[in-house]
Design a protein around this motif. Structure first.
Motif, mmCIF file in Angstrom:
data_model
loop_
_atom_site.group_PDB
_atom_site.id
_atom_site.type_symbol
_atom_site.label_atom_id
_atom_site.label_comp_id
_atom_site.label_asym_id
_atom_site.label_seq_id
_atom_site.Cartn_x
_atom_site.Cartn_y
_atom_site.Cartn_z
ATOM 1 N N TRP A 106 -19.285 4.940 21.212
ATOM 2 C CA TRP A 106 -20.258 3.901 20.895
ATOM 3 C C TRP A 106 -21.659 4.222 21.434
ATOM 4 O O TRP A 106 -22.555 3.385 21.377
ATOM 5 N N PHE A 107 -21.829 5.432 21.943
ATOM 6 C CA PHE A 107 -23.133 5.866 22.432
ATOM 7 C C PHE A 107 -23.483 7.193 21.776
ATOM 8 O O PHE A 107 -22.633 8.069 21.675
ATOM 9 N N PRO A 108 -24.710 7.410 21.346
ATOM 10 C CA PRO A 108 -25.884 6.538 21.456
ATOM 11 C C PRO A 108 -25.889 5.458 20.379
ATOM 12 O O PRO A 108 -25.149 5.528 19.398
ATOM 13 N N LEU A 109 -26.745 4.510 20.574
ATOM 14 C CA LEU A 109 -26.940 3.417 19.629
ATOM 15 C C LEU A 109 -27.609 3.979 18.381
ATOM 16 O O LEU A 109 -28.587 4.711 18.467
ATOM 17 N N SER A 110 -27.074 3.661 17.227
ATOM 18 C CA SER A 110 -27.571 4.291 15.993
ATOM 19 C C SER A 110 -28.909 3.729 15.523
ATOM 20 O O SER A 110 -29.684 4.437 14.889
ATOM 21 N N ASN A 111 -29.200 2.485 15.794
ATOM 22 C CA ASN A 111 -30.448 1.866 15.322
ATOM 23 C C ASN A 111 -31.181 1.240 16.506
ATOM 24 O O ASN A 111 -30.963 0.082 16.840
ATOM 25 N N ILE A 131 -31.840 -1.266 22.534
ATOM 26 C CA ILE A 131 -31.563 -2.507 21.816
ATOM 27 C C ILE A 131 -31.596 -2.271 20.307
ATOM 28 O O ILE A 131 -32.489 -1.578 19.801
ATOM 29 N N ASP A 132 -30.653 -2.878 19.617
ATOM 30 C CA ASP A 132 -30.685 -3.017 18.160
ATOM 31 C C ASP A 132 -30.827 -4.499 17.882
ATOM 32 O O ASP A 132 -29.842 -5.244 17.896
ATOM 33 N N SER A 133 -32.064 -4.939 17.672
ATOM 34 C CA SER A 133 -32.326 -6.372 17.513
ATOM 35 C C SER A 133 -31.792 -6.913 16.190
ATOM 36 O O SER A 133 -31.637 -8.129 16.046
ATOM 37 N N THR A 134 -31.496 -6.050 15.235
ATOM 38 C CA THR A 134 -30.941 -6.526 13.959
ATOM 39 C C THR A 134 -29.490 -6.967 14.127
ATOM 40 O O THR A 134 -28.979 -7.724 13.308
ATOM 41 N N GLN A 135 -28.829 -6.490 15.180
ATOM 42 C CA GLN A 135 -27.428 -6.834 15.440
ATOM 43 C C GLN A 135 -27.243 -7.632 16.739
ATOM 44 O O GLN A 135 -26.108 -7.951 17.092
#
Length: 145
Positions: A106-111, A131-135
Protein backbone atom coordinates in the motif's frame (compact mmCIF):
# COMPACT_ATOMS: atom_id res chain seq x y z
CA UNK A 1 35.86 -23.35 53.87
CA UNK A 2 33.68 -20.96 55.88
CA UNK A 3 34.94 -18.08 53.77
CA UNK A 4 33.84 -19.87 50.62
CA UNK A 5 30.31 -20.36 51.97
CA UNK A 6 30.23 -16.78 53.18
CA UNK A 7 31.13 -15.48 49.71
CA UNK A 8 28.56 -17.74 48.06
CA UNK A 9 25.93 -16.56 50.55
CA UNK A 10 26.75 -12.89 49.90
CA UNK A 11 26.61 -13.46 46.17
CA UNK A 12 23.23 -15.18 46.43
CA UNK A 13 21.91 -12.32 48.58
CA UNK A 14 23.13 -9.77 46.03
CA UNK A 15 21.34 -11.38 43.07
CA UNK A 16 17.73 -10.36 43.95
CA UNK A 17 18.52 -6.62 44.34
CA UNK A 18 20.46 -6.65 41.07
CA UNK A 19 17.55 -8.36 39.29
CA UNK A 20 15.13 -5.80 40.70
CA UNK A 21 17.28 -2.96 39.44
CA UNK A 22 17.61 -4.51 35.99
CA UNK A 23 13.89 -5.27 35.75
CA UNK A 24 13.22 -1.55 35.43
CA UNK A 25 15.56 -1.13 32.48
CA UNK A 26 13.56 -0.32 29.34
CA UNK A 27 13.80 -2.56 26.29
CA UNK A 28 13.27 0.48 24.11
CA UNK A 29 14.93 3.82 24.47
CA UNK A 30 12.62 6.06 26.54
CA UNK A 31 12.31 8.63 23.74
CA UNK A 32 10.86 5.87 21.52
CA UNK A 33 7.81 5.40 23.78
CA UNK A 34 4.65 6.42 21.98
CA UNK A 35 6.64 6.77 18.78
CA UNK A 36 4.46 4.68 16.47
CA UNK A 37 1.91 7.04 14.92
CA UNK A 38 -0.98 4.86 16.08
CA UNK A 39 0.23 5.25 19.68
CA UNK A 40 0.80 9.01 19.52
CA UNK A 41 -2.54 9.53 17.74
CA UNK A 42 -4.79 6.49 18.31
CA UNK A 43 -7.85 5.70 16.20
CA UNK A 44 -10.52 8.29 16.81
CA UNK A 45 -11.03 12.02 16.37
CA UNK A 46 -11.82 11.41 12.70
CA UNK A 47 -8.77 9.20 12.00
CA UNK A 48 -8.96 5.45 11.31
CA UNK A 49 -5.81 3.42 10.62
CA UNK A 50 -6.08 0.98 7.72
CA UNK A 51 -2.57 -0.56 7.56
CA UNK A 52 0.46 -0.52 9.85
CA UNK A 53 4.10 -1.36 9.10
CA UNK A 54 6.98 -1.56 11.58
CA UNK A 55 10.66 -2.11 10.91
CA UNK A 56 13.27 -2.27 13.70
CA UNK A 57 11.09 -0.92 16.54
CA UNK A 58 13.96 -0.85 19.05
CA UNK A 59 16.80 1.51 18.28
CA UNK A 60 16.16 2.89 14.77
CA UNK A 61 12.43 2.48 14.20
CA UNK A 62 10.62 3.05 10.92
CA UNK A 63 6.85 3.20 11.10
CA UNK A 64 4.40 3.57 8.23
CA UNK A 65 0.65 3.68 8.60
CA UNK A 66 -2.10 4.31 6.11
CA UNK A 67 -5.20 6.01 7.42
CA UNK A 68 -8.56 7.45 6.46
CA UNK A 69 -9.73 10.80 7.73
CA UNK A 70 -13.32 12.00 8.06
CA UNK A 71 -12.80 15.61 7.06
CA UNK A 72 -10.27 18.43 6.72
CA UNK A 73 -10.55 19.31 10.42
CA UNK A 74 -9.54 15.75 11.43
CA UNK A 75 -6.61 15.85 9.01
CA UNK A 76 -5.49 19.25 10.30
CA UNK A 77 -5.58 18.01 13.91
CA UNK A 78 -3.54 14.94 12.86
CA UNK A 79 -0.96 17.07 11.02
CA UNK A 80 -0.61 19.47 13.96
CA UNK A 81 -0.19 16.61 16.45
CA UNK A 82 2.96 15.53 14.62
CA UNK A 83 4.26 19.09 14.14
CA UNK A 84 4.21 18.91 10.35
CA UNK A 85 4.10 21.68 7.77
CA UNK A 86 3.20 21.63 4.06
CA UNK A 87 6.13 20.58 1.91
CA UNK A 88 7.08 23.50 -0.33
CA UNK A 89 8.71 21.29 -2.95
CA UNK A 90 11.83 23.49 -3.08
CA UNK A 91 14.04 20.58 -2.02
CA UNK A 92 13.65 16.87 -1.47
CA UNK A 93 12.22 16.03 1.91
CA UNK A 94 14.05 13.44 4.00
CA UNK A 95 12.56 9.96 3.98
CA UNK A 96 13.74 6.51 4.92
CA UNK A 97 11.10 4.64 2.95
CA UNK A 98 13.76 3.66 0.40
CA UNK A 99 15.54 1.63 3.12
CA UNK A 100 12.60 -0.65 3.92
CA UNK A 101 13.68 -4.29 3.57
CA UNK A 102 10.13 -5.43 2.82
CA UNK A 103 7.81 -4.38 0.03
CA UNK A 104 4.73 -2.68 1.42
CA UNK A 105 1.85 -3.16 -1.04
CA UNK A 106 0.00 0.00 0.00
CA UNK A 107 3.05 2.26 -0.25
CA UNK A 108 3.72 4.59 -2.00
CA UNK A 109 0.43 6.39 -2.34
CA UNK A 110 -0.57 6.43 -6.00
CA UNK A 111 -2.29 9.84 -6.07
CA UNK A 112 -0.54 12.38 -3.84
CA UNK A 113 -2.40 15.69 -3.67
CA UNK A 114 -0.53 17.10 -0.65
CA UNK A 115 2.58 16.32 1.38
CA UNK A 116 3.51 17.39 4.89
CA UNK A 117 6.98 17.16 6.45
CA UNK A 118 8.69 17.70 9.77
CA UNK A 119 10.39 21.10 9.39
CA UNK A 120 13.47 20.71 11.61
CA UNK A 121 16.30 19.12 9.63
CA UNK A 122 18.74 19.33 12.56
CA UNK A 123 17.24 16.40 14.48
CA UNK A 124 17.57 12.68 13.96
CA UNK A 125 13.88 12.38 13.18
CA UNK A 126 11.87 12.21 9.97
CA UNK A 127 8.11 12.48 9.59
CA UNK A 128 6.15 12.69 6.37
CA UNK A 129 2.49 12.50 5.47
CA UNK A 130 1.32 11.91 1.93
CA UNK A 131 -2.35 12.75 1.28
CA UNK A 132 -4.84 11.78 -1.41
CA UNK A 133 -7.59 14.30 -0.75
CA UNK A 134 -9.85 12.74 -3.41
CA UNK A 135 -10.12 9.62 -1.22
CA UNK A 136 -9.62 11.20 2.25
CA UNK A 137 -6.69 8.82 2.58
CA UNK A 138 -3.10 9.27 3.73
CA UNK A 139 0.13 7.59 4.73
CA UNK A 140 2.38 8.69 7.58
CA UNK A 141 6.06 7.83 8.02
CA UNK A 142 7.87 8.28 11.33
CA UNK A 143 11.54 7.39 11.53
CA UNK A 144 14.23 7.90 14.13
CA UNK A 145 17.86 7.04 13.51
Amino acid sequence: MKLKYLLIGLLLMAIPPILLLCAGAPLLFPNREGFPPWEKFPDGDGITYVNKYTHDPGIDPLYLASFRYDDDAALEHFIQTFGLVPHDGAENAATFTTTMPDAVPWFPLSNVTARYVYPDKDVEYVANVWIDSTQNFGIIERTWW
